[in-house]
Design a protein around this motif. Structure first.
Motif, PDB file in Angstrom:
ATOM      1  N   GLY A  35       0.566  -1.269  -0.337  1.00 35.04           N
ATOM      2  CA  GLY A  35       0.128  -0.301   0.019  1.00 35.04           C
ATOM      3  C   GLY A  35       0.626   1.723   0.156  1.00 35.04           C
ATOM      4  O   GLY A  35       1.864   1.156   0.146  1.00 35.04           O
ATOM      5  N   GLU A  36      -0.011   2.477  -0.691  1.00 36.39           N
ATOM      6  CA  GLU A  36       1.060   3.542  -0.409  1.00 36.39           C
ATOM      7  C   GLU A  36      -0.026   4.817  -0.328  1.00 36.39           C
ATOM      8  O   GLU A  36      -1.185   4.363  -0.428  1.00 36.39           O
ATOM      9  CB  GLU A  36       1.797   4.054  -1.487  1.00 36.39           C
ATOM     10  N   GLY A  37       0.388   5.850   1.044  1.00 41.97           N
ATOM     11  CA  GLY A  37      -0.512   6.993   0.735  1.00 41.97           C
ATOM     12  C   GLY A  37      -0.193   7.946   0.988  1.00 41.97           C
ATOM     13  O   GLY A  37       1.399   7.985   1.450  1.00 41.97           O
ATOM     14  N   ASP A  42      -6.398   9.634   6.207  1.00 44.07           N
ATOM     15  CA  ASP A  42      -7.201   8.262   5.398  1.00 44.07           C
ATOM     16  C   ASP A  42      -6.077   7.607   5.624  1.00 44.07           C
ATOM     17  O   ASP A  42      -6.703   6.255   5.362  1.00 44.07           O
ATOM     18  CB  ASP A  42      -7.084   9.263   4.279  1.00 44.07           C
ATOM     19  N   THR A  43      -4.130   8.010   5.451  1.00 42.72           N
ATOM     20  CA  THR A  43      -3.423   6.974   5.566  1.00 42.72           C
ATOM     21  C   THR A  43      -3.549   6.290   6.581  1.00 42.72           C
ATOM     22  O   THR A  43      -3.112   5.081   7.208  1.00 42.72           O
ATOM     23  CB  THR A  43      -1.892   7.637   5.274  1.00 42.72           C
ATOM     24  N   LEU A  44      -4.002   6.492   7.444  1.00 46.92           N
ATOM     25  CA  LEU A  44      -3.809   6.424   9.293  1.00 46.92           C
ATOM     26  C   LEU A  44      -4.487   4.924   9.074  1.00 46.92           C
ATOM     27  O   LEU A  44      -4.454   4.036   9.907  1.00 46.92           O
ATOM     28  CB  LEU A  44      -4.073   7.139  10.326  1.00 46.92           C
ATOM     29  N   ARG A  45      -6.222   5.333   8.963  1.00 47.58           N
ATOM     30  CA  ARG A  45      -7.751   5.044   8.309  1.00 47.58           C
ATOM     31  C   ARG A  45      -7.294   3.418   7.656  1.00 47.58           C
ATOM     32  O   ARG A  45      -7.069   2.234   7.914  1.00 47.58           O
ATOM     33  CB  ARG A  45      -9.205   5.158   7.890  1.00 47.58           C
ATOM     34  N   GLU A  46      -6.519   3.986   6.783  1.00 47.49           N
ATOM     35  CA  GLU A  46      -6.344   2.672   6.004  1.00 47.49           C
ATOM     36  C   GLU A  46      -5.346   1.747   6.783  1.00 47.49           C
ATOM     37  O   GLU A  46      -5.318   0.624   6.261  1.00 47.49           O
ATOM     38  CB  GLU A  46      -5.515   3.191   4.294  1.00 47.49           C
ATOM     39  N   LEU A  47      -4.255   2.254   7.450  1.00 43.96           N
ATOM     40  CA  LEU A  47      -2.951   0.831   8.145  1.00 43.96           C
ATOM     41  C   LEU A  47      -4.028   0.634   8.823  1.00 43.96           C
ATOM     42  O   LEU A  47      -3.291  -0.310  10.106  1.00 43.96           O
ATOM     43  CB  LEU A  47      -2.044   2.153   9.247  1.00 43.96           C
ATOM     44  N   ARG A  79       4.742   5.733  15.352  1.00 40.95           N
ATOM     45  CA  ARG A  79       5.604   5.627  16.685  1.00 40.95           C
ATOM     46  C   ARG A  79       4.446   5.209  17.649  1.00 40.95           C
ATOM     47  O   ARG A  79       4.550   4.225  18.214  1.00 40.95           O
ATOM     48  CB  ARG A  79       6.645   6.336  17.235  1.00 40.95           C
ATOM     49  N   LEU A  80       3.313   6.358  17.797  1.00 46.31           N
ATOM     50  CA  LEU A  80       2.859   5.882  19.104  1.00 46.31           C
ATOM     51  C   LEU A  80       1.683   4.776  18.887  1.00 46.31           C
ATOM     52  O   LEU A  80       1.116   4.024  19.978  1.00 46.31           O
ATOM     53  CB  LEU A  80       1.535   7.097  19.289  1.00 46.31           C
ATOM     54  N   LEU A  81       1.348   4.545  17.717  1.00 45.45           N
ATOM     55  CA  LEU A  81       0.443   3.761  17.693  1.00 45.45           C
ATOM     56  C   LEU A  81       0.776   2.738  17.020  1.00 45.45           C
ATOM     57  O   LEU A  81       0.135   1.428  16.956  1.00 45.45           O
ATOM     58  CB  LEU A  81      -1.022   3.950  15.870  1.00 45.45           C
ATOM     59  N   TYR A  82       2.496   2.063  16.211  1.00 48.39           N
ATOM     60  CA  TYR A  82       2.283   1.081  16.260  1.00 48.39           C
ATOM     61  C   TYR A  82       3.716   0.623  17.029  1.00 48.39           C
ATOM     62  O   TYR A  82       4.751   1.039  15.796  1.00 48.39           O
ATOM     63  CB  TYR A  82       2.538   0.376  14.468  1.00 48.39           C
ATOM     64  N   ALA A 249     -12.593   9.921  16.181  1.00 52.00           N
ATOM     65  CA  ALA A 249     -12.517   9.229  17.577  1.00 52.00           C
ATOM     66  C   ALA A 249     -11.340   8.122  17.939  1.00 52.00           C
ATOM     67  O   ALA A 249     -10.970   8.205  18.595  1.00 52.00           O
ATOM     68  CB  ALA A 249     -13.814   9.250  18.381  1.00 52.00           C
ATOM     69  N   VAL A 250     -11.168   6.957  17.022  1.00 55.31           N
ATOM     70  CA  VAL A 250     -11.228   5.827  17.239  1.00 55.31           C
ATOM     71  C   VAL A 250      -9.565   6.261  17.501  1.00 55.31           C
ATOM     72  O   VAL A 250      -8.130   5.636  17.994  1.00 55.31           O
ATOM     73  CB  VAL A 250     -11.401   5.306  16.057  1.00 55.31           C
ATOM     74  N   MET A 251      -9.042   7.023  16.174  1.00 56.94           N
ATOM     75  CA  MET A 251      -7.615   7.295  16.523  1.00 56.94           C
ATOM     76  C   MET A 251      -6.506   8.286  17.709  1.00 56.94           C
ATOM     77  O   MET A 251      -6.334   7.473  18.512  1.00 56.94           O
ATOM     78  CB  MET A 251      -7.315   8.159  15.042  1.00 56.94           C
ATOM     79  N   ASN A 252      -8.104   8.581  18.091  1.00 62.25           N
ATOM     80  CA  ASN A 252      -7.667   9.240  19.234  1.00 62.25           C
ATOM     81  C   ASN A 252      -7.390   8.924  20.152  1.00 62.25           C
ATOM     82  O   ASN A 252      -6.391   8.551  21.321  1.00 62.25           O
ATOM     83  CB  ASN A 252      -8.313  10.515  20.158  1.00 62.25           C
ATOM     84  N   ILE A 253      -8.025   6.993  20.298  1.00 59.75           N
ATOM     85  CA  ILE A 253      -8.252   7.039  21.127  1.00 59.75           C
ATOM     86  C   ILE A 253      -6.967   5.952  21.022  1.00 59.75           C
ATOM     87  O   ILE A 253      -6.372   5.431  22.378  1.00 59.75           O
ATOM     88  CB  ILE A 253      -9.238   5.737  21.305  1.00 59.75           C
ATOM     89  N   GLN A 254      -6.309   5.939  20.364  1.00 57.56           N
ATOM     90  CA  GLN A 254      -5.710   4.107  19.635  1.00 57.56           C
ATOM     91  C   GLN A 254      -4.558   5.617  19.947  1.00 57.56           C
ATOM     92  O   GLN A 254      -3.439   4.357  20.134  1.00 57.56           O
ATOM     93  CB  GLN A 254      -5.608   3.313  18.523  1.00 57.56           C
ATOM     94  N   LEU A 255      -3.904   6.237  20.127  1.00 55.91           N
ATOM     95  CA  LEU A 255      -3.299   7.199  20.341  1.00 55.91           C
ATOM     96  C   LEU A 255      -2.558   7.110  22.177  1.00 55.91           C
ATOM     97  O   LEU A 255      -1.562   7.253  22.674  1.00 55.91           O
ATOM     98  CB  LEU A 255      -2.493   8.688  20.486  1.00 55.91           C
ATOM     99  N   GLY A 256      -3.769   6.705  22.972  1.00 60.50           N
ATOM    100  CA  GLY A 256      -3.388   6.464  24.307  1.00 60.50           C
ATOM    101  C   GLY A 256      -4.388   6.847  25.121  1.00 60.50           C
ATOM    102  O   GLY A 256      -4.812   7.759  24.522  1.00 60.50           O
TER     103      GLY A 256
END
Length: 552
Positions: A35-37, A42-47, A79-82, A249-256
């Motif tokens: 994949g590429e983005g 949008d790229t974070l959602r694809e990941l 780095r925070l997400l993964y 909101a999901v991305m914010n939760i995923q960060l911690g």
């Protein structure tokens, strides 16, 4: 022997650059681009769709300072997400200080954007096979700097290793305040020592070590890339006008969800991933309810019932997820317990969740939103920002309500101690202390915090912010609530008003008294001491002069 291909995901702001890099890498049979983005959400959602990667390639653009900052911020988010995902950066001609900072984030490799494809492939091989790769130009240091660098290398490496250990310890959310103060002070000392050493030796040798070139893995059949990182899929939402808000909101939760407020929360006892799972569960159920069965327009009459239903469902689903499938008898007992807990949860949590009618009305499609007495269209940035804050506050409070049932009834179950709680909350003593903190918190809020917020015409919200939970306050008229206060709550507002009334007088009195004390010390006592001291010195001088005469 067939080898697994090295799976890459390429992220860069420039679509032409991505296309050229993908085309060049495609010539090497050992690589597969999954994949590429662009550098965007949008790229974070694809990941988050369950990809399996060996290396993520991130291009840092330097067309403008804003683009460079956004690219590096995107790197930090990754780095925070993964944290286990190897990152390989393609950067402009960065200074060694910037490269060192990037290396401290945990980035595994780096090449300049204008490097040849063979150099980039060499770096990707190194990172994919568990090594690091840092491409640094020769700085041609002076002879004395080279000699000093060799002599001091062990000490400087020890400084870098100590700094890495301190950074790792500071990322531990369970540290006490005293431990944090000590580690921050130690870090400041090491940074000062590193800065001084860098003045005498070359920064290249001091901070960045070139990895030795890695042989082409295709020539060694027994080698294989390190175990690829599986990016765990996050909740997927149906297409709707609210999809972007839920995904953000999901991305914010995923960060911690590290609690940076001074308010103890029920979810603080949970392991980080369990915190996220509980919030995902609530958010996904809310999304499904809004999309499949829209709320009626008369929100003032039915939002209390829906809130209770959502809380009951979330409690049962969360318990089933970590306890196992409940029997019919256990389900009946759980229903009875939840009904018993309803009134305390309402009085302590539900009654203080601000903006539920506005939130539900917006999510169900009602046009417009009033923010600070100004009506904005639904797609206005001000309206979206306010709804996101209300949604964050709603999720956190509801998650606390779910955990309140567990802490009141099942807090000492061993299965929950090991599957839900953080390691420092497994003993009965720490559990009792945590529950006592929550109990005192609700007493304090009922008698002091909430009356103060009413008197100051504000509402407190808990919001997600860069991997942390923080508090924010928004203005709202609360005159009717102020008039209904009685007892201790009413007395608190009187005390605050009296304090505000006498505070200027007290400050003036303290200032006047302070000036008087300073005058007495400097003009009266000080001058007197000066005269006395002068007399003492003169007496000592006269005595010294008389000593030779006495000898004669």
């Amino acid at each position: 022997m067939t080898k697994d291909k090295i799976k890459l995901f390429i992220v860069d702001r420039d679509s032409i650059f991505r296309l050229g890099l993908c085309t060049a890498i495609a010539q090497y049979a050992d690589f597969e681009i999954v994949g590429e983005g662009n550098i965007s959400n949008d790229t974070l959602r694809e990941l988050t769709q369950g990809l399996i990667l060996n290396v993520l390639v991130l291009g840092v653009s330097s067309h403008t300072s804003a683009s460079e900052i956004s690219s590096l911020k995107f790197c930090q988010q990754l780095r925070l997400l993964y944290p286990q995902l190897p990152l390989f950066l393609l950067t402009p001609n960065f200074s060694l200080r910037k490269l060192t900072k990037i290396q401290s984030w945990g980035v595994r490799g780096y090449c300049e954007r204008n490097s040849s494809i063979t150099t980039i492939i060499e770096g990707l091989y190194s990172v994919a096979y568990g090594d690091t790769y840092w491409q640094v130009e020769n700085l041609r240091p002076q002879l004395w700097q080279n000699v000093l660098a060799r002599i001091s290398k062990p000490g400087r490496l020890q400084i870098e290793e100590s700094l890495r250990e301190i950074e790792t310890q500071l990322n531990n959310p369970d540290l006490s305040d005293w431990e944090k103060v000590f580690l921050v002070g130690r870090k400041r000392e090491l940074l000062a020592a590193r800065w001084i050493s860098n003045r005498f030796v070359t920064a290249e040798i001091d901070l960045i070590e070139n990895s030795s070139p890695v042989d082409n893995p295709s020539d060694a059949g027994e080698l294989a890339p390190v175990t690829p990182t599986e990016l765990a899929p996050l909740p997927v939402f149906e297409d709707s006008v609210n999809k972007t808000i839920f995904e953000q909101a999901v991305m914010n939760i995923q960060l911690g969800l590290f609690n940076k407020t001074k308010v103890p929360l029920e979810i603080d006892i949970l392991q980080p991933q369990v915190q996220k799972d509980l919030c995902y569960l609530i958010l996904k159920r809310l999304s499904d309810t809004v999309n499949n069965a829209p709320l009626s327009n008369n929100l003032e009459d039915n939002y209390h019932d829906y809130l209770t239903t959502l809380w009951q469902w979330s409690t049962g689903s969360f318990l089933s997820q970590y306890y196992g499938q409940l029997t019919v008898e256990e389900e009946q007992k759980l229903i009875t317990l939840v009904e018993q807990e309803l009134n305390p949860v309402k009085s302590q949590i539900f009654n203080y969740i601000y903006g539920i009618p506005e939130l539900f009305a917006y999510l169900s499609g009602k046009p417009g939103l009033k923010v600070d007495n100004v009506i904005y269209q639904s797609d206005a940035p001000e309206a979206i920002a306010r709804i996101e804050f209300l949604l964050h506050n709603f999720i956190i409070h509801l998650a606390n309500a779910v955990m309140q049932v567990i802490l009141n009834n099942f807090y000492d179950w061993e299965i929950f101690k090991y599957q839900l709680y953080r390691s420092n909350y497994k003993s009965d003593r720490e559990l009792a202390r945590f529950r006592n903190q929550l109990s005192w918190r609700y007493r304090q809020e009922i008698y002091f915090t909430h009356p103060q917020d009413i008197f100051e015409s504000r509402h407190r919200l808990f919001v997600f912010n860069d991997g942390k939970i923080r508090t924010m306050f928004i203005y709202a008229p609360r005159k009717e609530e102020l008039e209904q206060l009685t007892g201790i709550s009413w007395l608190v507002t009187i005390v605050i008003e009296i304090r505000d009334a006498i505070a200027p007088l007290v400050r003036r009195f303290v200032a006047l008294a302070g000036n008087a004390v300073v005058f007495v010390l400097t003009q009266v006592i000080g001058k007197s001491l000066g005269l006395i001291g002068k007399g003492i010195i003169q007496g000592i001088g006269s005595t010294i002069k008389d000593i030779p005469n006495s000898k004669k």
